[in-house]
Design a protein around this motif. Structure first.
Motif, PDB file in Angstrom:
ATOM      1  N   ASP A  17      -1.320  -1.158  -7.251  1.00  0.00           N
ATOM      2  CA  ASP A  17      -0.311  -0.758  -8.235  1.00  0.00           C
ATOM      3  C   ASP A  17       0.532   0.406  -7.723  1.00  0.00           C
ATOM      4  O   ASP A  17       1.768   0.408  -7.860  1.00  0.00           O
ATOM      5  CB  ASP A  17      -0.974  -0.360  -9.553  1.00  0.00           C
ATOM      6  N   ARG A  18      -0.114   1.397  -7.143  1.00  0.00           N
ATOM      7  CA  ARG A  18       0.607   2.580  -6.678  1.00  0.00           C
ATOM      8  C   ARG A  18       1.433   2.297  -5.431  1.00  0.00           C
ATOM      9  O   ARG A  18       2.524   2.861  -5.259  1.00  0.00           O
ATOM     10  CB  ARG A  18      -0.383   3.728  -6.430  1.00  0.00           C
ATOM     11  N   LEU A  19       0.948   1.455  -4.548  1.00  0.00           N
ATOM     12  CA  LEU A  19       1.745   1.073  -3.383  1.00  0.00           C
ATOM     13  C   LEU A  19       3.019   0.342  -3.809  1.00  0.00           C
ATOM     14  O   LEU A  19       4.112   0.608  -3.287  1.00  0.00           O
ATOM     15  CB  LEU A  19       0.925   0.190  -2.445  1.00  0.00           C
ATOM     16  N   ALA A  20       2.875  -0.571  -4.757  1.00  0.00           N
ATOM     17  CA  ALA A  20       4.043  -1.303  -5.252  1.00  0.00           C
ATOM     18  C   ALA A  20       5.018  -0.356  -5.938  1.00  0.00           C
ATOM     19  O   ALA A  20       6.235  -0.458  -5.748  1.00  0.00           O
ATOM     20  CB  ALA A  20       3.601  -2.409  -6.206  1.00  0.00           C
ATOM     21  N   ALA A  21       4.488   0.589  -6.721  1.00  0.00           N
ATOM     22  CA  ALA A  21       5.355   1.546  -7.410  1.00  0.00           C
ATOM     23  C   ALA A  21       6.090   2.453  -6.431  1.00  0.00           C
ATOM     24  O   ALA A  21       7.194   2.936  -6.728  1.00  0.00           O
ATOM     25  CB  ALA A  21       4.529   2.395  -8.379  1.00  0.00           C
ATOM     26  N   ALA A  22       5.482   2.669  -5.252  1.00  0.00           N
ATOM     27  CA  ALA A  22       6.120   3.503  -4.227  1.00  0.00           C
ATOM     28  C   ALA A  22       7.156   2.728  -3.417  1.00  0.00           C
ATOM     29  O   ALA A  22       7.775   3.300  -2.502  1.00  0.00           O
ATOM     30  CB  ALA A  22       5.054   4.082  -3.298  1.00  0.00           C
ATOM     31  N   GLY A  23       7.319   1.441  -3.721  1.00  0.00           N
ATOM     32  CA  GLY A  23       8.355   0.658  -3.072  1.00  0.00           C
ATOM     33  C   GLY A  23       7.899  -0.184  -1.905  1.00  0.00           C
ATOM     34  O   GLY A  23       8.732  -0.802  -1.216  1.00  0.00           O
ATOM     35  N   HIS A  24       6.599  -0.265  -1.670  1.00  0.00           N
ATOM     36  CA  HIS A  24       6.090  -1.076  -0.573  1.00  0.00           C
ATOM     37  C   HIS A  24       5.987  -2.547  -0.988  1.00  0.00           C
ATOM     38  O   HIS A  24       5.730  -2.857  -2.159  1.00  0.00           O
ATOM     39  CB  HIS A  24       4.701  -0.591  -0.145  1.00  0.00           C
ATOM     40  N   ASP A  25       6.160  -3.442  -0.022  1.00  0.00           N
ATOM     41  CA  ASP A  25       5.801  -4.842  -0.220  1.00  0.00           C
ATOM     42  C   ASP A  25       4.298  -4.958   0.010  1.00  0.00           C
ATOM     43  O   ASP A  25       3.800  -4.554   1.066  1.00  0.00           O
ATOM     44  CB  ASP A  25       6.550  -5.737   0.759  1.00  0.00           C
ATOM     45  N   VAL A  26       3.575  -5.492  -0.956  1.00  0.00           N
ATOM     46  CA  VAL A  26       2.121  -5.483  -0.908  1.00  0.00           C
ATOM     47  C   VAL A  26       1.579  -6.905  -0.950  1.00  0.00           C
ATOM     48  O   VAL A  26       2.001  -7.715  -1.782  1.00  0.00           O
ATOM     49  CB  VAL A  26       1.521  -4.676  -2.083  1.00  0.00           C
ATOM     50  N   ARG A  27       0.635  -7.185  -0.046  1.00  0.00           N
ATOM     51  CA  ARG A  27      -0.148  -8.407  -0.117  1.00  0.00           C
ATOM     52  C   ARG A  27      -1.552  -8.028  -0.560  1.00  0.00           C
ATOM     53  O   ARG A  27      -2.226  -7.233   0.101  1.00  0.00           O
ATOM     54  CB  ARG A  27      -0.225  -9.109   1.242  1.00  0.00           C
TER      55      ARG A  27
END
Length: 242
Positions: A17-27
């Motif tokens: 959740d936090r990686l996505a909120a920071a703007g990263h593309d997450v798998r």
């Protein structure tokens, strides 16, 4: 692009959740299939090369797979080398060098494999989570008393560990970074009483002084982080939020 193993676990969910909120593309890697998940099995290797392909950073959180943690780490490292991953971030546990649990010995071996892999890496050790302390007492809900080993712990909120992982995943590989721990060092019997009060349970807390090298390591404080704490969320605050 960041791949997170153990993405559906206690630490994985807030990290994703936090990686996505920071703007990263997450798998988000999982053995299951579903919305937002990339399917792969670190025990067999099935789907792992495809999951890692095109990934810049891997955050390795998967653990507790029937004493196969070393196997899954090797599988992930091999795939990461083949894919040219630029940064592998590993979560580990404070005190694993000095507390002779089998699970901890595996963690020491995994840290060694990562350090020797040739994949640029960062290793973060954290103290035990509030969730683990909660579970320690929850499993005793049918006992007439509440048993609590007589040593100190420094539990931390998984969300705060996730915050630190996002910082590290967004930075260059740094090798072994400083350990992090919760806001306070507290005796487990004290936390048992806090837990019972929060749950509305009236049961006597019985401190237990256990023999053996494992508990000697805990009593010596090897599970603690000296210096200013990283975490801010107390055990009481965690229980109230639950």
């Amino acid at each position: 692009m960041i791949l997170v193993t153990g993405a559906t676990g206690t630490l994985g969910v807030p990290t994703v959740d936090r990686l996505a909120a920071a703007g990263h593309d997450v798998r988000a890697l999982s053995r299951r299939s579903g919305p937002g998940l990339v399917t792969g099995d670190l025990l067999t290797g099935e789907g792992i090369d495809a999951a890692v392909n095109g990934v810049d950073t891997v955050v390795h959180l998967a653990t507790g797979l029937r004493r196969k943690d070393v196997v899954i780490a090797r599988t992930l490292l091999d795939a990461s080398r083949r894919a040219g991953v630029e940064h592998l971030l590993l979560i580990s546990i404070v005190g694993i060098d000095h507390i002779p649990l089998g699970y901890y010995r595996d963690k020491v071996e995994i840290e060694r494999l990562v350090a020797d892999s040739g994949v640029p890496h960062t290793i973060l050790r954290a103290t035990q989570f509030h969730t683990l302390v909660d579970q320690l007492f929850t499993v005793q809900r049918r006992l007439p008393v509440l048993l609590a080993p007589s040593f100190r712990v420094q539990p931390i909120a998984p969300s705060e560990v996730a915050d630190r992982l996002v910082e590290l995943a967004s930075s260059a590989p740094a090798g072994r970074v400083p350990d992090i721990g919760g806001p306070a060092v507290r005796p487990l019997p004290e936390l048992a009483q806090v837990w019972a009060t929060a749950r509305g349970i009236r049961r006597r807390v019985v401190p237990a002084r256990l023999p053996g090298r494992v508990f000697a390591g805990y009593r010596a404080g090897h599970d603690l982080v000296p210096g200013p704490p990283y975490g801010r969320v107390t055990f009481e605050e965690y229980l109230a939020a639950r």
